[in-house]
Motif scaffolding. Structure first.
Motif, PDB file in Angstrom:
ATOM      1  N   THR A 526      41.893  43.432  37.834  1.00 26.96           N
ATOM      2  CA  THR A 526      40.681  43.917  38.519  1.00 26.96           C
ATOM      3  C   THR A 526      39.888  44.851  37.617  1.00 26.96           C
ATOM      4  OG1 THR A 526      41.779  43.739  40.670  1.00 26.96           O
ATOM      5  CG2 THR A 526      39.863  45.202  40.527  1.00 26.96           C
ATOM      6  N   LEU A 527      40.588  45.735  36.927  1.00 28.28           N
ATOM      7  CA  LEU A 527      39.923  46.671  36.029  1.00 28.28           C
ATOM      8  C   LEU A 527      39.228  45.932  34.892  1.00 28.28           C
ATOM      9  CD1 LEU A 527      39.465  49.683  35.550  1.00 28.28           C
ATOM     10  CD2 LEU A 527      41.572  49.728  34.204  1.00 28.28           C
ATOM     11  N   ALA A 528      39.887  44.883  34.364  1.00 32.21           N
ATOM     12  CA  ALA A 528      39.276  44.104  33.281  1.00 32.21           C
ATOM     13  C   ALA A 528      37.999  43.411  33.749  1.00 32.21           C
ATOM     14  CB  ALA A 528      40.289  43.072  32.767  1.00 32.21           C
ATOM     15  N   ILE A 529      38.002  42.910  34.964  1.00 31.76           N
ATOM     16  CA  ILE A 529      36.797  42.228  35.480  1.00 31.76           C
ATOM     17  C   ILE A 529      35.647  43.231  35.634  1.00 31.76           C
ATOM     18  CG2 ILE A 529      35.848  41.011  37.478  1.00 31.76           C
ATOM     19  CD1 ILE A 529      38.606  39.759  37.890  1.00 31.76           C
ATOM     20  N   TRP A 530      35.943  44.435  36.122  1.00 34.43           N
ATOM     21  CA  TRP A 530      34.879  45.443  36.245  1.00 34.43           C
ATOM     22  C   TRP A 530      34.372  45.877  34.865  1.00 34.43           C
ATOM     23  CZ3 TRP A 530      32.765  47.373  40.804  1.00 34.43           C
ATOM     24  CH2 TRP A 530      31.830  48.406  40.634  1.00 34.43           C
ATOM     25  N   VAL A 531      35.309  46.059  33.926  1.00 36.88           N
ATOM     26  CA  VAL A 531      34.900  46.398  32.556  1.00 36.88           C
ATOM     27  C   VAL A 531      34.005  45.306  31.996  1.00 36.88           C
ATOM     28  CG1 VAL A 531      35.748  46.690  30.186  1.00 36.88           C
ATOM     29  CG2 VAL A 531      36.901  47.859  32.087  1.00 36.88           C
ATOM     30  N   GLY A 532      34.362  44.049  32.295  1.00 35.24           N
ATOM     31  CA  GLY A 532      33.533  42.930  31.828  1.00 35.24           C
ATOM     32  C   GLY A 532      32.121  43.009  32.362  1.00 35.24           C
ATOM     33  N   SER A 533      31.961  43.390  33.627  1.00 34.73           N
ATOM     34  CA  SER A 533      30.619  43.499  34.212  1.00 34.73           C
ATOM     35  C   SER A 533      29.832  44.627  33.553  1.00 34.73           C
ATOM     36  CB  SER A 533      30.729  43.727  35.722  1.00 34.73           C
ATOM     37  OG  SER A 533      31.262  45.007  36.010  1.00 34.73           O
ATOM     38  N   ILE A 534      30.515  45.733  33.192  1.00 34.45           N
ATOM     39  CA  ILE A 534      29.834  46.833  32.506  1.00 34.45           C
ATOM     40  C   ILE A 534      29.421  46.423  31.090  1.00 34.45           C
ATOM     41  CG2 ILE A 534      30.151  49.154  31.578  1.00 34.45           C
ATOM     42  CD1 ILE A 534      31.849  49.821  33.975  1.00 34.45           C
TER      43      ILE A 534
END
Length: 720
Positions: A526-534
């Motif tokens: 989940t954290l990786a997906i949010w980092v990807g959006s940033i």
């Protein structure tokens, strides 16, 4: 409107694939966030797997103690046990080196066994019991994870002490509590008298046999006398009186023999039932071992294996005592039922020996590979289950066949004696009854002769057993009450084991996760997906470029058209990270398809949020995205239970998209609950709709104001 949105999207895709450099950058942006998840998941895959490299100092200063004539040094036993335990890097050193090593970082922890440890451990037998202490020191500076591992080492050590040494102490204490008396020392003389009675019985067993032979001979003589009744009645009365006196003197001795034999037969039944309970505990421990291996609880595995071996040894010794006793009885009786029962007991004994070898093999493989041989463990469980059924059948056979044959011996002994006494008493009144009683007396004396002869033969059959018991008792000192009771009664280890382990814990996991890395995968993914959006909003522009033919495009159409490009990149990121979790680093997946769907919906939602914030508020939106990720890491319950976090996080947790993305991945990894999945998807989709509507309403009103802020920031020379 839709036509304009699609046109902007196609324009962006054409620009991406037209330029190789741009294509390479986009590819990197789609893959790079996944590396964050994969590296972190793999790093915490099995943090306790290499615990054998964590140095923990063991200092043994125990002086030992003599208790009830037995020397016990619990410290030495602990050290001996730990040398065979390779799950922690045990270092056996003296106190000085340990204290220096904990200060300079050589050791992560110290476990010190004090000089009075055995004394305190066994103080339960004294008027003033003292709870023993083990000194535990830990270097909290080195590593927080190492502290947790050394804490587990400490708990493992205390479990071994309770399992091995409290058991020994309790066994010593409860050896003094036997069926003769609750207070061994206040009944010391009674125990000694019982010992002397058994020895006296053994010493006079030949005399008893001669008396029974005399009864037989005299009864036969009486039969002849009755045939010549008219001339020999006075002589018969004299012979009867002599026989009756002899018979009376032996009656009490025979009753004592019968009581001892009946107790032995009952003890066999008790030992069989106890052995059945032992097998049941072995089954429960094998189930515990199976669960411990599936949960990677490495430290508990050794303790469980040791307990299984201990229970097998107890059952093996118990069956051996039964075989030895019945073999001696069968040597003179030659009874078919007893012979068959002995063979069955030998088969059970051999099975126990075979199962112990299997358990040893499982232990060796586990020590070498940190993995349990599941097939061998399943085979052992199946054999133990069959053994339990076999023992149940043998208990039934003993109670219905074997014990009846054994009881027949003692019953015939006393019954024959009573019949002889009764008939001899009747014979004394011969003259009163007259000549009509002659035929009855003839039959009675014949029965007396037969019964006394049979009783004598039965007594001879048990002569060796009685003599062996007496010989053992002759070697004991009257002051050594414990040794006398050890010979007279069963092994009290069952009571000692019950006190040291008063209950078994049946552990059952719901939605089992095989390793720590898979358990942490929802949080890191989940954290990786949010980092990807940033990363997307940090690298790529959120405003659509001008091109020929876009003069009539509205701000809302530009907003949605550019968002579609970001969503396409985000969906690629989500698919890559979920696919890699399953097929590159082998994260446990109960439902791989669901995991991919969760990743796609999470990527869609997170990108709509970050894109909308940056599209509307510019650099301020980027700051908001960073704040959101920080808040959600701690407030979503992704790593720690939300109940451990401050109350403010518990309040906002249901409002955070992170919460539902992590929950969705957990359902996919451990096993989905439809209602939970539905709630997760519903919230994330509703959140996406909310931010899309927010963007549509705020994009145009705030567009000029945000543009001015960006222009002024650019003019200042510190912004872009």
């Amino acid at each position: 409107m839709l036509k304009h949105i699609i046109k902007i999207f196609k324009k962006d895709m054409k620009n991406v694939f037209k330029n190789p450099i741009t294509t390479l950058i986009v590819t990197g942006v789609c893959i790079l966030p996944s590396l964050y998840a994969w590296v972190n998941i793999k790093a915490c895959w099995d943090p306790y797997g290499n615990a054998k490299n964590i140095p923990v100092a063991i200092v043994n200063e125990d002086n030992g103690i003599n208790i009830m004539g037995k020397y016990i040094n619990a410290g030495n036993k602990i050290v001996e046990k730990l040398k065979n335990n390779h799950k922690i890097g045990w270092k056996f050193v003296n106190s000085k080196n340990a204290d220096m090593g904990i200060v300079d970082g050589t050791y992560y922890a110290i476990i010190k066994i004090p000089a009075n440890f055995s004394k305190d451990l066994t103080s339960l037998t004294s008027p003033s019991p003292t709870k023993p202490e083990i000194e535990y020191k830990v270097n909290t500076k080195n590593s927080p994870v190492a502290i947790k591992i050394t804490d587990s080492a400490r708990n493992s050590l205390t479990d071994q002490i309770k399992s091995n040494f409290v058991y020994t102490v309790n066994e010593s204490i409860f050896s003094s509590l036997n069926p003769i008396a609750k207070d061994i020392y206040s009944n010391k003389q009674s125990i000694i008298n019982l010992k002397d009675s058994i020895i006296k019985l053994s010493d006079n067993i030949d005399i008893i046999s001669n008396i029974l032979s005399s009864i037989n001979s005299n009864s036969n003589g009486l039969n002849s006398i009755l045939k010549n009744i008219e001339s020999t009645i006075p002589l018969s009365n004299s012979n009867i009186s002599s026989i009756e006196d002899n018979n009376y003197s032996t009656n009490s001795s025979i009753l004592s023999i019968q009581s001892e034999m009946n107790d032995s037969f009952s003890n066999i039944e008790l030992n069989l039932e106890t052995a059945k309970s032992d097998i049941c505990r072995i089954q429960e421990l094998i189930q515990t071992l199976n669960l411990s291996s599936s949960n990677s609880k490495h430290i508990n595995v050794d303790i469980t294996i040791d307990k299984i071996e201990n229970e097998i040894d107890i059952s093996y010794n118990r069956i051996s005592r039964i075989i030895n006793f019945l073999t001696k009885v069968n040597y003179v009786i030659k009874n078919v039922h007893i012979s068959n029962f002995i063979n069955s007991m030998k088969n059970i004994k051999n099975t126990l020996s075979s199962e112990k070898n299997k358990i040893n093999n499982i232990k060796q493989q586990f020590d070498n590979t940190a993995n349990i041989n599941k097939s061998l463990l399943d085979s052992t469980a199946n054999d133990i289950a069959n053994l339990y059924n076999k023992l149940t059948d043998e208990i039934y056979d003993y109670n219905n066949n074997v014990k009846n044959n054994l009881n027949l011996l003692s019953n015939e002994m006393i019954e024959s004696t009573k019949q002889a006494s009764s008939l001899l008493e009747l014979s004394k009144k011969f003259n009163t009854y007259g000549e009509n009683s002659i035929n009855t007396l003839l039959n009675g004396t014949q029965l007396t002769a037969q019964s006394s002869n049979k009783l004598n033969n039965r007594l001879y059959d048990f002569k060796n057993q009685i003599n062996n018991l007496a010989n053992k008792l002759k070697l004991t000192n009257n002051n050594d009450i414990i040794q006398i009771l050890t010979i007279l009664q069963d092994d009290p280890s069952l009571i000692g084991n019950f006190i040291s382990n008063p209950f078994n814990i049946k552990e059952q996991n719901i939605y089992t996760i095989s390793n720590f890395g898979s358990a942490m995968a929802p949080a890191y993914t989940t954290l990786a997906i949010w980092v990807g959006s940033i990363v997307l909003v940090a690298i790529f522009k959120t405003d659509a470029d001008r091109f020929k033919g876009d003069e009539n495009f509205t701000p809302k159409e530009r907003y949605l058209g550019k968002m579609s490009t970001f969503i396409a990149f985000a969906l690629t990121q989500g698919f890559v990270v979920a696919f890699g979790d399953r097929f590159l680093i082998n994260v446990q997946m109960a439902n791989t398809f669901l995991a991919i769907i969760v990743a796609l919906i999470s990527a869609f939602t997170f990108t709509v949020i970050t894109y909308t914030l940056v599209s509307i508020f510019g650099n301020g939106g980027k700051a908001m995205s960073i704040i959101l990720i920080i808040t959600q890491i701690f407030g979503s319950g992704a790593t720690y239970p939300i109940q451990l976090d401050p109350h403010i996080f518990q309040i906002i947790q249901p409002l955070l998209p992170f919460t539902y993305s992590v929950s969705g991945f957990r359902e996919a990894i451990a096993g989905p609950l439809v209602s939970s999945v539905f709630i997760d998807f519903t919230f994330m989709i509703l959140t996406s709709i909310f931010f899309i509507i927010l963007g549509l309403f705020l994009k145009k009103p705030l567009q000029n104001k945000i543009y001015k802020i960006k222009t002024n920031l650019k003019k200042s020379g510190i912004g872009d």
